[in-house]
Design a protein around this motif. Sequence first.
Motif, PDB file in Angstrom:
ATOM      1  N   ARG A 200       0.666  -0.136   2.012  1.00  0.00           N
ATOM      2  CA  ARG A 200      -0.292   0.907   1.608  1.00  0.00           C
ATOM      3  C   ARG A 200      -0.938   0.524   0.267  1.00  0.00           C
ATOM      4  O   ARG A 200      -2.136   0.698   0.058  1.00  0.00           O
ATOM      5  N   ALA A 201      -0.131  -0.056  -0.645  1.00  0.00           N
ATOM      6  CA  ALA A 201      -0.683  -0.425  -1.958  1.00  0.00           C
ATOM      7  C   ALA A 201      -1.794  -1.464  -1.780  1.00  0.00           C
ATOM      8  O   ALA A 201      -2.738  -1.520  -2.567  1.00  0.00           O
ATOM      9  N   ALA A 202      -1.687  -2.271  -0.718  1.00  0.00           N
ATOM     10  CA  ALA A 202      -2.723  -3.292  -0.497  1.00  0.00           C
ATOM     11  C   ALA A 202      -3.767  -2.772   0.487  1.00  0.00           C
ATOM     12  O   ALA A 202      -4.657  -3.515   0.915  1.00  0.00           O
TER      13      ALA A 202
ATOM     14  N   ARG B  68       0.807  -8.029   2.516  1.00  0.00           N
ATOM     15  CA  ARG B  68      -0.283  -7.865   1.526  1.00  0.00           C
ATOM     16  C   ARG B  68      -1.399  -8.873   1.751  1.00  0.00           C
ATOM     17  O   ARG B  68      -2.389  -8.898   1.032  1.00  0.00           O
TER      18      ARG B  68
ATOM     19  N   PHE C  76       5.358   0.672   1.797  1.00  0.00           N
ATOM     20  CA  PHE C  76       4.883   0.972   0.432  1.00  0.00           C
ATOM     21  C   PHE C  76       3.943  -0.133  -0.046  1.00  0.00           C
ATOM     22  O   PHE C  76       2.831   0.119  -0.508  1.00  0.00           O
ATOM     23  N   PHE C  77       4.393  -1.388   0.112  1.00  0.00           N
ATOM     24  CA  PHE C  77       3.560  -2.496  -0.372  1.00  0.00           C
ATOM     25  C   PHE C  77       2.311  -2.647   0.493  1.00  0.00           C
ATOM     26  O   PHE C  77       1.244  -3.031   0.004  1.00  0.00           O
TER      27      PHE C  77
END
Lengths: 258, 43, 218, 232
Positions: C103-105, C148, C100-101
């Motif tokens: 993909r967010a980055a 990230r 999740f983190f």
Amino acid sequence: MSEAERDDAGLPRDELLAPMLRRVIGVVTIVSLVALVLFGLWGAPTDEVQGDAQRVMYLHVPSAWLAYLAFFVTAAASALFLWRRTRAEVWDRLAGASAELGVMFTGLALVLGSIWGRPVWGVWWAWDARLVSTALLFFLFLGYCALRRIPAADPVGGAKRNAIAALIAFVDVPIVHFSVEWWRTLHQQATVFNPQLNPQIHGVMGLTLWLGTIAFTLLYVYLLDRRYRLAVLEDGRADRELERAIAERISTSRGVVA
Amino acid sequence: MTDVGYVIAGWSVAGIVLGAYTVRLVLRIRRAERESAPPESNT
Amino acid sequence: MSLVVRLRSVVCLLGRFPALAGADLDVGAGEIVLVTGPNGAGKTTLLRLLAGLLAPHSGTAEVMGCDLAVDRVAARRAIALVGHETYCYDDLTARENVKFFARAAGRRDADIDAVMDTVALSESAHLVHRGLSAGQRRRLALAVALVREPQLLLLDEPHAGLDAMGREVLAGVVRRAPSEGRTVVMVSHEVDIARPLATREVRVDGGLIETVVPRVAS
Amino acid sequence: MTGERTEVSIWREAALVAGKDLRIEARARVALGQILPFGLIVILLFAFALDPDRGVLTRVAPGLFWIAVLLATLLAVGRAFAIETHHGARDGLRMTGLDGGAIFLGKATAIAVQLAALEVVLGVGVIVLYGVDVNGIGVVVLTAVAATVGLAATGTLYGVLAAGLRLRETLLPLLLLPVIAPVMLGATRAFEDGLGGVPGDAWPWLGILTVFAVIYTTIGVMAFGALWEEAA
């Protein structure tokens, strides 16, 4: 507060109205209220259709008008607070003060509407579009005031949250108004509050109604200033303690380091 | 209750609510003013 | 050497308590700064300030070229804070959380697998976060930060709860940071382990920051 | 220095957040296992409360349906923000630097999907239990979609506004219910026109629902970021 710049004069303004102006408004408010009582109870003629009960209208209509005015002031102040360039404690306090008055006037409008409806239409509550809208406005106000009572970690952050909540509720008022109007016009039922169905208000009655609206608006302005003053005093004490705590902390630790 | 009764009820409710709020507000301001500036008011 | 962090007489409030009361600090790119000092002196507040999670009450605070008083959010994509919490969701597996983190980055699957290996969580990647041990959770928090690829890595007592293998992983991450273009600010009480990793040490006490005699890492 | 960052547009970020929420729901099954049964129980209780001679229930079925959905919305919104309170997930989401609007659309979409599923099941429940015969299904579905978007948008907006506050469990209904009164009104009237009366009459109500949904989705996208920052 870190972001909320002090007002242009550098000092938070202690009150909205200059003392002289406030006293003048105070006196004019009292005079107009007395005139309202005289006209409302004796001056204005007794309505042929509704009888004396119609005299409650002289207080109900101004209260309902003030409810919407107070809500507009809260929303306008909240918008000004949210806009970075005009952000200042003044607007946050004004929004809170106006909302508190709004709750009072909205509640009064509902109670008076009920007291007026009972003798004239035999019902304590009439599902009239405007009365229903006013009732929803009352709960929007209550929700906003409940939110304001909950402190946030960061005072400016909490004020921003309250301002956004006020605008969210404000946008809802016209939607409520239209949807309720459509809903009630489906069931076209003569109610005491529907102007189209009311006997034309004119002459001394019209004058008294105007007098009521002016007297209530003046009262609202006076109380708004006083409530704002109270907010300043209550915030002032908290700010002073905070500045003292910071100063203390800096002096003790500087003492240690040096 | 006659019509006049309702008029009296309505107007007195309005008077009480508005009056009580105003008085309470003025008292709260006086108390807050006394608390926030005791040193200066030593005249 | 471009400054990653520039603090000038910063005051930071926790509720009404001035946790930072006039702090000054400069951190250059590629530095590994160890932050020590007694508990409750403002160390965690300092890291949360640098991460943009706290607004300065007064003073000037610039991180990654962004003024925190004006906009705290802009710099966050380039910053990672590994605190006492893992930021993860109990019902998701270790890998799903990291994904999740990532993909967010904007990272891809290859980066995820690489970072899971780095923190030695590959075999337990399928375990649900709720079922992870304290040590595994600390390493997962590190994985979330590393995936990230932050330019500023903030570590808040990273050694707490780490087993031997975890300490090794952490030491590796911190040593490689400068070469990977990462600046590190690490709060730690386990000075004997942390000091050799750091290029500089500062001490936070009474809401103020002062430089400890600079020691070149052995 | 850092890896090349693919440009993650708002919709992909929103999809990411929605996916995360729905995956958590699929795993924890709170909506399916708790909120849905709650809705069915409410439908049943209405039947106990209103003497279930067919006449009454059939006539007021749309209103009862939407009240049940409304109460379920409060639970779904509460749940959507409860998952962000553990392990500092709120700070984690902030540190990702995801756009506030994207997070709003993501969380609102996840709530809307759960509400849609709930409405289908509750709809069947109402048809069976209250003996409602359905015609004008097109209007009914359109109304449900518009109302659901409106409920999800305002729910998410007030959910984040109340997130982290003391007394948020009692504050959320007080803040949310007055605001969605028009949705209750519009959805119920549109359902009545759709099911029983002339479906054509439903268009004005559908208009209000759509305007409501658009306005509050817009406000949500704009305000969510600031509110998310302030959430304790």
